[in-house]
Motif scaffolding. Sequence first.
Motif, PDB file in Angstrom:
ATOM      1  N   ARG A  91     -14.347 -21.258  15.967  1.00 53.51           N
ATOM      2  CA  ARG A  91     -13.819 -22.378  16.724  1.00 53.51           C
ATOM      3  C   ARG A  91     -12.294 -22.488  16.642  1.00 53.51           C
ATOM      4  O   ARG A  91     -11.621 -22.739  17.639  1.00 53.51           O
ATOM      5  CB  ARG A  91     -14.448 -23.654  16.162  1.00 53.51           C
ATOM      6  CG  ARG A  91     -14.105 -24.871  16.929  1.00 53.51           C
ATOM      7  CD  ARG A  91     -15.216 -25.874  16.910  1.00 53.51           C
ATOM      8  NE  ARG A  91     -15.031 -26.799  18.017  1.00 53.51           N
ATOM      9  CZ  ARG A  91     -15.530 -28.009  18.033  1.00 53.51           C
ATOM     10  NH1 ARG A  91     -16.289 -28.410  17.053  1.00 53.51           N
ATOM     11  NH2 ARG A  91     -15.313 -28.808  19.047  1.00 53.51           N
ATOM     12  N   HIS A  92     -11.765 -22.308  15.426  1.00 50.52           N
ATOM     13  CA  HIS A  92     -10.344 -22.610  15.227  1.00 50.52           C
ATOM     14  C   HIS A  92      -9.478 -21.427  14.825  1.00 50.52           C
ATOM     15  O   HIS A  92      -8.258 -21.555  14.778  1.00 50.52           O
ATOM     16  CB  HIS A  92     -10.187 -23.662  14.120  1.00 50.52           C
ATOM     17  CG  HIS A  92     -10.788 -24.983  14.458  1.00 50.52           C
ATOM     18  ND1 HIS A  92     -10.339 -25.750  15.510  1.00 50.52           N
ATOM     19  CD2 HIS A  92     -11.808 -25.679  13.890  1.00 50.52           C
ATOM     20  CE1 HIS A  92     -11.053 -26.865  15.561  1.00 50.52           C
ATOM     21  NE2 HIS A  92     -11.954 -26.851  14.593  1.00 50.52           N
TER      22      HIS A  92
ATOM     23  N   SER B   9      -4.082 -30.337  10.111  1.00 48.66           N
ATOM     24  CA  SER B   9      -4.557 -28.960   9.905  1.00 48.66           C
ATOM     25  C   SER B   9      -3.908 -28.377   8.655  1.00 48.66           C
ATOM     26  O   SER B   9      -4.574 -27.719   7.850  1.00 48.66           O
ATOM     27  CB  SER B   9      -4.183 -28.066  11.094  1.00 48.66           C
ATOM     28  OG  SER B   9      -4.673 -28.597  12.291  1.00 48.66           O
TER      29      SER B   9
ATOM     30  N   GLN C  55      -3.828 -27.337  18.764  1.00 43.39           N
ATOM     31  CA  GLN C  55      -5.064 -27.045  19.508  1.00 43.39           C
ATOM     32  C   GLN C  55      -6.300 -27.357  18.660  1.00 43.39           C
ATOM     33  O   GLN C  55      -7.334 -27.776  19.170  1.00 43.39           O
ATOM     34  CB  GLN C  55      -5.064 -25.573  19.945  1.00 43.39           C
ATOM     35  CG  GLN C  55      -6.226 -25.188  20.833  1.00 43.39           C
ATOM     36  CD  GLN C  55      -6.112 -25.764  22.245  1.00 43.39           C
ATOM     37  OE1 GLN C  55      -5.090 -25.646  22.899  1.00 43.39           O
ATOM     38  NE2 GLN C  55      -7.177 -26.407  22.714  1.00 43.39           N
ATOM     39  N   LYS C  56      -6.172 -27.185  17.337  1.00 40.30           N
ATOM     40  CA  LYS C  56      -7.324 -27.464  16.467  1.00 40.30           C
ATOM     41  C   LYS C  56      -7.722 -28.935  16.572  1.00 40.30           C
ATOM     42  O   LYS C  56      -8.897 -29.274  16.677  1.00 40.30           O
ATOM     43  CB  LYS C  56      -6.983 -27.135  15.008  1.00 40.30           C
ATOM     44  CG  LYS C  56      -6.738 -25.659  14.764  1.00 40.30           C
ATOM     45  CD  LYS C  56      -6.437 -25.394  13.293  1.00 40.30           C
ATOM     46  CE  LYS C  56      -5.845 -24.022  13.108  1.00 40.30           C
ATOM     47  NZ  LYS C  56      -6.464 -23.218  12.089  1.00 40.30           N
TER      48      LYS C  56
ATOM     49  N   THR D 198     -10.587 -25.875   4.685  1.00 40.55           N
ATOM     50  CA  THR D 198     -10.867 -25.337   6.025  1.00 40.55           C
ATOM     51  C   THR D 198     -11.980 -24.297   5.964  1.00 40.55           C
ATOM     52  O   THR D 198     -12.652 -24.052   6.961  1.00 40.55           O
ATOM     53  CB  THR D 198      -9.623 -24.655   6.631  1.00 40.55           C
ATOM     54  OG1 THR D 198      -9.295 -23.505   5.848  1.00 40.55           O
ATOM     55  CG2 THR D 198      -8.433 -25.587   6.676  1.00 40.55           C
TER      56      THR D 198
ATOM     57  N   HIS E 272      -0.772 -23.703  18.198  1.00 38.57           N
ATOM     58  CA  HIS E 272      -2.025 -23.215  17.611  1.00 38.57           C
ATOM     59  C   HIS E 272      -2.660 -24.308  16.732  1.00 38.57           C
ATOM     60  O   HIS E 272      -3.861 -24.572  16.810  1.00 38.57           O
ATOM     61  CB  HIS E 272      -1.741 -21.958  16.787  1.00 38.57           C
ATOM     62  CG  HIS E 272      -2.861 -21.533  15.897  1.00 38.57           C
ATOM     63  ND1 HIS E 272      -3.985 -20.899  16.366  1.00 38.57           N
ATOM     64  CD2 HIS E 272      -3.042 -21.661  14.556  1.00 38.57           C
ATOM     65  CE1 HIS E 272      -4.807 -20.651  15.356  1.00 38.57           C
ATOM     66  NE2 HIS E 272      -4.260 -21.105  14.244  1.00 38.57           N
TER      67      HIS E 272
ATOM     68  N   ARG F  83     -11.358 -19.930  21.994  1.00 40.07           N
ATOM     69  CA  ARG F  83     -10.026 -19.509  21.585  1.00 40.07           C
ATOM     70  C   ARG F  83      -9.678 -18.114  22.115  1.00 40.07           C
ATOM     71  O   ARG F  83      -8.525 -17.714  22.093  1.00 40.07           O
ATOM     72  CB  ARG F  83      -9.917 -19.515  20.062  1.00 40.07           C
ATOM     73  CG  ARG F  83      -9.429 -20.819  19.457  1.00 40.07           C
ATOM     74  CD  ARG F  83      -8.058 -21.194  19.998  1.00 40.07           C
ATOM     75  NE  ARG F  83      -7.572 -22.403  19.363  1.00 40.07           N
ATOM     76  CZ  ARG F  83      -6.523 -22.442  18.543  1.00 40.07           C
ATOM     77  NH1 ARG F  83      -5.838 -21.358  18.281  1.00 40.07           N
ATOM     78  NH2 ARG F  83      -6.159 -23.588  18.011  1.00 40.07           N
TER      79      ARG F  83
ATOM     80  N   MET G 286     -12.670 -29.850   7.515  1.00 42.05           N
ATOM     81  CA  MET G 286     -13.042 -28.890   8.547  1.00 42.05           C
ATOM     82  C   MET G 286     -14.336 -28.176   8.121  1.00 42.05           C
ATOM     83  O   MET G 286     -15.222 -27.928   8.904  1.00 42.05           O
ATOM     84  CB  MET G 286     -11.913 -27.874   8.691  1.00 42.05           C
ATOM     85  CG  MET G 286     -11.436 -27.675  10.105  1.00 42.05           C
ATOM     86  SD  MET G 286     -10.112 -26.461  10.126  1.00 42.05           S
ATOM     87  CE  MET G 286      -8.729 -27.487  10.460  1.00 42.05           C
TER      88      MET G 286
ATOM     89  N   ASP H  98      -9.231 -29.732  19.963  1.00 43.54           N
ATOM     90  CA  ASP H  98     -10.617 -29.276  20.091  1.00 43.54           C
ATOM     91  C   ASP H  98     -11.574 -30.070  19.216  1.00 43.54           C
ATOM     92  O   ASP H  98     -12.750 -30.204  19.545  1.00 43.54           O
ATOM     93  CB  ASP H  98     -10.730 -27.792  19.698  1.00 43.54           C
ATOM     94  CG  ASP H  98     -10.021 -26.884  20.691  1.00 43.54           C
ATOM     95  OD1 ASP H  98      -9.724 -27.348  21.798  1.00 43.54           O
ATOM     96  OD2 ASP H  98      -9.749 -25.715  20.345  1.00 43.54           O
ATOM     97  N   GLU H  99     -11.077 -30.577  18.097  1.00 47.90           N
ATOM     98  CA  GLU H  99     -11.970 -31.278  17.173  1.00 47.90           C
ATOM     99  C   GLU H  99     -11.223 -32.466  16.548  1.00 47.90           C
ATOM    100  O   GLU H  99     -10.726 -32.378  15.417  1.00 47.90           O
ATOM    101  CB  GLU H  99     -12.464 -30.305  16.086  1.00 47.90           C
ATOM    102  CG  GLU H  99     -13.601 -30.882  15.277  1.00 47.90           C
ATOM    103  CD  GLU H  99     -14.175 -29.876  14.274  1.00 47.90           C
ATOM    104  OE1 GLU H  99     -13.819 -28.679  14.343  1.00 47.90           O
ATOM    105  OE2 GLU H  99     -14.964 -30.310  13.418  1.00 47.90           O
TER     106      GLU H  99
END
Length: 567
Positions: free
Chosen positions: A505-506, A398, A301-302, A407, A298, A145, A314, A305-306
Amino acid sequence: MHDPALPVCVWLKRDLRAVDHPALAEACARARGGGMFAVFLYEPEVLDQPEWDSSHTEFQRECLADIEARLAKLGIRLVTRRGEAVAMLDEVRRETGFRLLVAHEETGTGVTYARDRRVRRWAREAGVEFLEVPQTGVVRRLASRNGWNRLWEQRMEAARATVPRSSGTGGREAVVRLETAGLLGCRELDQPPDTKTRQPGGEQAAADVLDDFLTRRGRHYSGGISSPLSAPTSCSRLSPYLAFGAISMRTVWQASEKRRLEAQAALAAATTPRERAELKAWQRSLKAVQSRLHWHCHFMQKLEDEPAIEFHNMLRAADGLREHEISAERLAAWQVGRTGYPLVDACMRSLVATGWLTFRMRALVVSFASYSLWLHWRPTGLFLARQFLDFEPGIHWSQLQMQSGTTGINTLRIYNPTKQALEQDPRGVFIRRWLPELAGVPPAYVHMPWTMPAEVQQAAGCVIGRDYPLPLVDHAAAVREAKRRLAAVRGDPQARAEARNVARRHGSRRDARGAMQQDPVRRSLARDAKGRPPPPPDPQQRLPFFTTDAAPMTDHTDDQAAPTDET
Ligand SMILES: Cc1cc2nc3c(=O)[nH]c(=O)nc-3n(C[C@H](O)[C@H](O)[C@H](O)COP(=O)(O)OP(=O)(O)OC[C@H]3O[C@@H](n4cnc5c(N)ncnc54)[C@H](O)[C@@H]3O)c2cc1C
């Protein structure tokens, strides 16, 4: 090297526009004077997902009708097929001989993720080059990131992708001969009718909403987005267009930046205090909306990525917290707006009717479901995904996890439904609008109808427990218990170590443009610099897409003020 005697195929998915369409532009460039065409697939596995609703089908149909006409003007034929993606693409390949397939990268649900992998495998085996290009600020195969914000800004500031008129003839006869399923709506797809009073779909509708927001409604964005009274007109209302790709994120960003710079220049030249105040309000609003455009990517993207965060906590240390305690009765009451907490119920009924809720109210209904009713975010999230016209998996899942405390990296934010009701709908206008059974309840009781004395209930025509439910749970006690359970998980040293990994990561990163990095929840909760609450809705506001009295609402109740000493 592409053979110009063969047409290039562009696969349209959640990118239903002609302006700033990198996949179409790339296909044009790669066709090297050869022909090209676009294909859209009605995929049963996508339409059968529990997240899909008839409103999505009809909104999508309207977008497709618009883009079909625009593509025709560019000399590009749109062909639709109904069936599984690999089977359909292979069918079209055999009929046209295309060797190059261009599409946008999609950050979708597990179903579309698996589908894209199948398509990639098929392309390799069939000797088709499958080119996927980005269309938002989401970066595929992102290593870290760090530096992501800069990448996002570069993409937003880059020139928009223009699609020239296609005059290529390669493979034209085959393309003209292609059969098309046409534009399919609920009836043709055997779905129940769309019952929502919702925004219309289409690239033109998106452009009109953006223009209306940037020239008129956007002035009230800052300060107007939390209350369900002012939010429908103060918010941009661009989300469904962004979700279906009827407008690009870059187009929205660049138009808002142009407007912000205009306001800045006008402010430097402004002479009267009134003019200056107006322009400052515009600047505040435009900056606030721009930060949210950034958050859009943003959050996506989480998931990029996952992908597992669609299904799993999470913070895996939170596994088992709610999974085994889902009460069907509580879930059903929340879905139909019969929890006994008026603002929560009004929000749920308004959402089901219109397909939209403002951020604060989305956070409220999820907080209530997750903390007060102790429901797992997955079933509540699926229900909401069906209702949200703007369902965007990366943001949605998210946010669901963020508002449920799973999270590990966000402050717990538990909303008090009564306090929110008193602050955001002090006279109960929104509540009465969506809960007709409370129409006759005096203002002093509309936020807590269970406190009405029996004779007031009779006089108001609303007997609690008969016409409107008693509170399903005691909010204060339920929240105490929720905090206790969450603290036990989050306090564990192993969970804390895991949370640090989640943040690596996030988590968002701070850089020179700090304003863009703030947590949107904290931002939206902020009052102005003097601690003043948001201004009341502007009665002059009108939405460009509703002509009936379905919206907007203004606060006409001018009798007794609601009590403010209870929370
Ligand atoms: C539980 C929950 C679920 C949500 N699910 C979705 C969803 O499925 N799809 C979706 O687009 N938004 C979702 N949001 C974020 C937000 O509520 C909506 O984007 C917003 O209400 C849409 O209205 P608007 O276009 O008028 O937003 P505006 O306030 O005008 O914002 C402009 C754009 O910025 C983006 N944006 C705004 N707020 C956020 C945010 N908090 N996080 C990320 N992006 C944001 C959206 O693209 C939005 O269209 C969710 C929020 C919560 C709390």
